[in-house]
Design a protein around this motif. Sequence first.
Motif, PDB file in Angstrom:
ATOM      1  N   PHE A 109      29.259  53.063  53.533  1.00  0.00           N
ATOM      2  CA  PHE A 109      29.644  53.868  52.379  1.00  0.00           C
ATOM      3  C   PHE A 109      29.762  52.968  51.158  1.00  0.00           C
ATOM      4  O   PHE A 109      30.347  51.879  51.232  1.00  0.00           O
ATOM      5  N   GLU A 110      29.173  53.410  50.054  1.00  0.00           N
ATOM      6  CA  GLU A 110      29.365  52.749  48.767  1.00  0.00           C
ATOM      7  C   GLU A 110      30.440  53.520  48.017  1.00  0.00           C
ATOM      8  O   GLU A 110      30.298  54.726  47.780  1.00  0.00           O
TER       9      GLU A 110
ATOM     10  N   ILE B 258      35.821  57.364  44.406  1.00  0.00           N
ATOM     11  CA  ILE B 258      34.726  58.266  44.768  1.00  0.00           C
ATOM     12  C   ILE B 258      33.790  57.556  45.729  1.00  0.00           C
ATOM     13  O   ILE B 258      33.640  56.327  45.685  1.00  0.00           O
ATOM     14  N   ALA B 259      33.156  58.327  46.596  1.00  0.00           N
ATOM     15  CA  ALA B 259      32.115  57.810  47.488  1.00  0.00           C
ATOM     16  C   ALA B 259      30.765  58.118  46.849  1.00  0.00           C
ATOM     17  O   ALA B 259      30.410  59.284  46.669  1.00  0.00           O
ATOM     18  N   ILE B 260      30.025  57.077  46.491  1.00  0.00           N
ATOM     19  CA  ILE B 260      28.747  57.261  45.808  1.00  0.00           C
ATOM     20  C   ILE B 260      27.673  57.717  46.784  1.00  0.00           C
ATOM     21  O   ILE B 260      26.869  58.604  46.500  1.00  0.00           O
TER      22      ILE B 260
ATOM     23  N   ARG C 194      34.222  58.904  55.403  1.00  0.00           N
ATOM     24  CA  ARG C 194      34.431  58.910  53.953  1.00  0.00           C
ATOM     25  C   ARG C 194      35.909  58.684  53.636  1.00  0.00           C
ATOM     26  O   ARG C 194      36.262  57.875  52.768  1.00  0.00           O
ATOM     27  N   SER C 195      36.770  59.416  54.327  1.00  0.00           N
ATOM     28  CA  SER C 195      38.221  59.272  54.099  1.00  0.00           C
ATOM     29  C   SER C 195      38.681  57.851  54.403  1.00  0.00           C
ATOM     30  O   SER C 195      39.502  57.278  53.673  1.00  0.00           O
TER      31      SER C 195
ATOM     32  N   PHE D 299      30.831  50.654  58.965  1.00  0.00           N
ATOM     33  CA  PHE D 299      31.486  51.170  60.173  1.00  0.00           C
ATOM     34  C   PHE D 299      30.544  51.129  61.368  1.00  0.00           C
ATOM     35  O   PHE D 299      29.316  51.242  61.222  1.00  0.00           O
ATOM     36  N   ALA D 300      31.139  51.011  62.551  1.00  0.00           N
ATOM     37  CA  ALA D 300      30.428  51.278  63.804  1.00  0.00           C
ATOM     38  C   ALA D 300      31.020  52.553  64.383  1.00  0.00           C
ATOM     39  O   ALA D 300      32.248  52.667  64.525  1.00  0.00           O
ATOM     40  N   LEU D 301      30.166  53.538  64.695  1.00  0.00           N
ATOM     41  CA  LEU D 301      30.615  54.838  65.183  1.00  0.00           C
ATOM     42  C   LEU D 301      30.053  55.076  66.580  1.00  0.00           C
ATOM     43  O   LEU D 301      28.839  55.006  66.796  1.00  0.00           O
ATOM     44  N   ASP D 302      30.929  55.366  67.514  1.00  0.00           N
ATOM     45  CA  ASP D 302      30.508  55.662  68.886  1.00  0.00           C
ATOM     46  C   ASP D 302      29.725  56.974  68.893  1.00  0.00           C
ATOM     47  O   ASP D 302      30.245  58.014  68.487  1.00  0.00           O
ATOM     48  N   PRO D 303      28.461  56.955  69.340  1.00  0.00           N
ATOM     49  CA  PRO D 303      27.661  58.195  69.327  1.00  0.00           C
ATOM     50  C   PRO D 303      28.142  59.240  70.308  1.00  0.00           C
ATOM     51  O   PRO D 303      27.735  60.401  70.224  1.00  0.00           O
TER      52      PRO D 303
END
Length: 795
Positions: A218-219, A229-231, A265-266, A285-289
């Motif tokens: 996320f930028e 803000i998240a761009i 995002r949060s 981030f690393a997200l568990d699928p």
Amino acid sequence: MSVDTSLKKVVVIGSGPIIVGQAAEFDYAGTQACLALKEEGIEVVLINSNPATIMTDTKIADKVYMEPLTAEFVKKILRKEKPDGLLPTLGGQVALNLAVDLSEEGFLEKEDIKLLGTQLQAIQQAEDRELFNKMLESINEPIGESKVVTALEDALQYGEEIGYPLIVRPAYTMGGAGGGIAENKEQLAVIAASGIKSSRVGQILVERCVAGWKEIEFEVLRDKNDTCIAICSMENVDPVGVHTGDSIVAAPSQTLANQEYQLLRSASLKIIRALKVEGGCNVQFALDPESMNYTVIEVNPRVSRSSALASKATGYPIARIAAKIAIGQTLDEIPNPVTGIGHAAFEPSLDYVVVKIPRWPFDKFKTADRQLGTQMKATGEVMALDRSFEGALMKGVRSLELNRESILLPELTALGKEELLKRIVLRDDERIFYIAAGIFVGISLSWIHEHTGMDYFFLKKIENLVQTEKEIQSYKGSGFDGVPRELLIKAKKLNLSDGTLANYLNMEETDFRARRKTLGIVSAYHMVDTCAGEFEAKTPYFYGSYGGENEAIPTAKRKVLILGSGPIRIGQGVEFDYCTVHALWTLRELGIESIVINNNPETVSTDYNASDRLYFEPLTAEDVMNVIDIEKPEGVIIQFGGQTAINLGEELEKFGVKILGTSVDSIDLAEDRDKFYQRMASLDIPMPIGKTAKSEHEALAAAETIGYPFVIRPSYVLGGQNMRVIHTEEELKSYMENSVFVSPKHPVLLDQYLHGMEVEVDAISDGEDVFIPAIMEHVERAGVHSGDSIGVVPP
């Protein structure tokens, strides 16, 4: 507006030379920052050492110091200039580390210089692995099971405790320098030692490996009032384990459910608030699928390579806004620079798909290790926009300039199933092509997913491309008229190239293009407006796709098209962006509308306000002609886009396009070695003995005439690609077999190798008078490429 009125003079630190992991994106960011500060009436002093950048041009800052980026030199300049503030967050890791050094030793406080933007504590918390982990724990954000160590013995002991594989992440480095994945104790010993050495504080994080999880970025932006803000969200096509700079990336994220997107995002906004970053920030981030579990990988408390990508992907100028925030403005005060309506405190909305593909140097260094990991190896990147992932991916493949128009390569499908099974498992720069070939020969998506960790969404998109090409191939004997119009429309909507489709139908590409246009299958151009068409944008920034309403309405003004140079690679760097920007400025002064086509998201020439009209497209004859059909410029300038643009000159001229400046014939006279030899002979200008060879037999015969050693090279190349000094017949045979494709249309040149000094003369001519601004003497002997030689001016 709440600009800090005490700031009369600000020093901006650049990023120095282009290196792997830190390329032209910081020239873009630094240029934006300097211009944004000057808009507010602040005197800008720039320190940088890279002569190829537009940032170091006299038009950008009020004063430029071309000095080494070391604490010693920066201190001298700060004492002399006595600025009110120092802005380091737009110059990459080099500038950030310098600012930390000066702050920690008390120099800035002693000289009464404010550190602008993100403050020292925030930088330390983000960059120092131990402080970063403590900060995340304090706000209940998850981190992987890990340990911060400063000694090799501690790293090895931790490895024995929790087992392998492990990821090593050094503090205060860029591009994953010094890090890597260790599968065993021996690998950990090597990587940990390298990481400790690479870190400015001798510190590494040893972390349980979550390779195979999704990697999401996320930028985000924050101002002093805590407005965040998240761009842009970005998703790596490769799972965790490949550095994001070496991964194909899609924006916005393609496979996240809304709940997953909002969760990350949060978390991003929570982290930037906890760090109190003032400006731009990149969160990974690393997200568990298989679940909603995630871990925070790292945070860059500055604009980064990803920031440039996010800026160009959305049209939102992150570096410009970050510079405004650094001098005290807030997001709700800064006008929206794209629409001119409202303010900068809005999150961009995309109605298209963006794909970034890295550009690696392996075509130049054929024996280099192509395996990809957590240390970045790419020298640059391309960006492509389309209505679909498939379309953007295909435009990205064409933009790489590797002579590949398709994702499906016959030489790979010919390898057979067993060999492809082995190659798909390898994490290297060609994996996506092996995956496409594997799908073509019948390897299941489930097997590919299991062995690569790549999401089914992306695999099905690749499968769609493969199946469409297969379907077109089935009409090989039918000719153009035998292919259903619906299938042609589908193929072009997926952005399969004219060259690929013409080849399948045994047609010339020019004939296919003409027939396609008669069916009304033409490219339309859509605006990058940051708001998915909700408001009318003021910045004419376009991308093409086959389908939809054309939004690029040409003006009636005089106009000239300038071709950019594509991705940064060895031999073709940011210097062509510098040339392009100067050309744009000159056209503006002459009252002529400037149009740019380029695909490099790191450059100033692809900024939303650099040219009058910008097209983010591949630099191929098809894609360039599509734009020319819409804009109808009075001519095209190709000499500022390096070898990329020069190589398009002949094809464009065949389409009736007027080439401005040096003619195609004159370019050919300089690039075709045989013609060049003949012209030099006619002018009685001495040259080394040279021969042209169109086959191995001719090359061996020429070698006997010239004698060994000699220099061998193809025509129309950049950076001396495939140029060698050949000492023996065996070397020559190996070169002819492995390094170049030789034919009557693609000869090689053999030149007598002369021992002596090498000198370069730069000249500019209007066709009659010639002006020589510089003569440069090489320190190295003749035979070392000018790009690799130390040069001295004056000689």
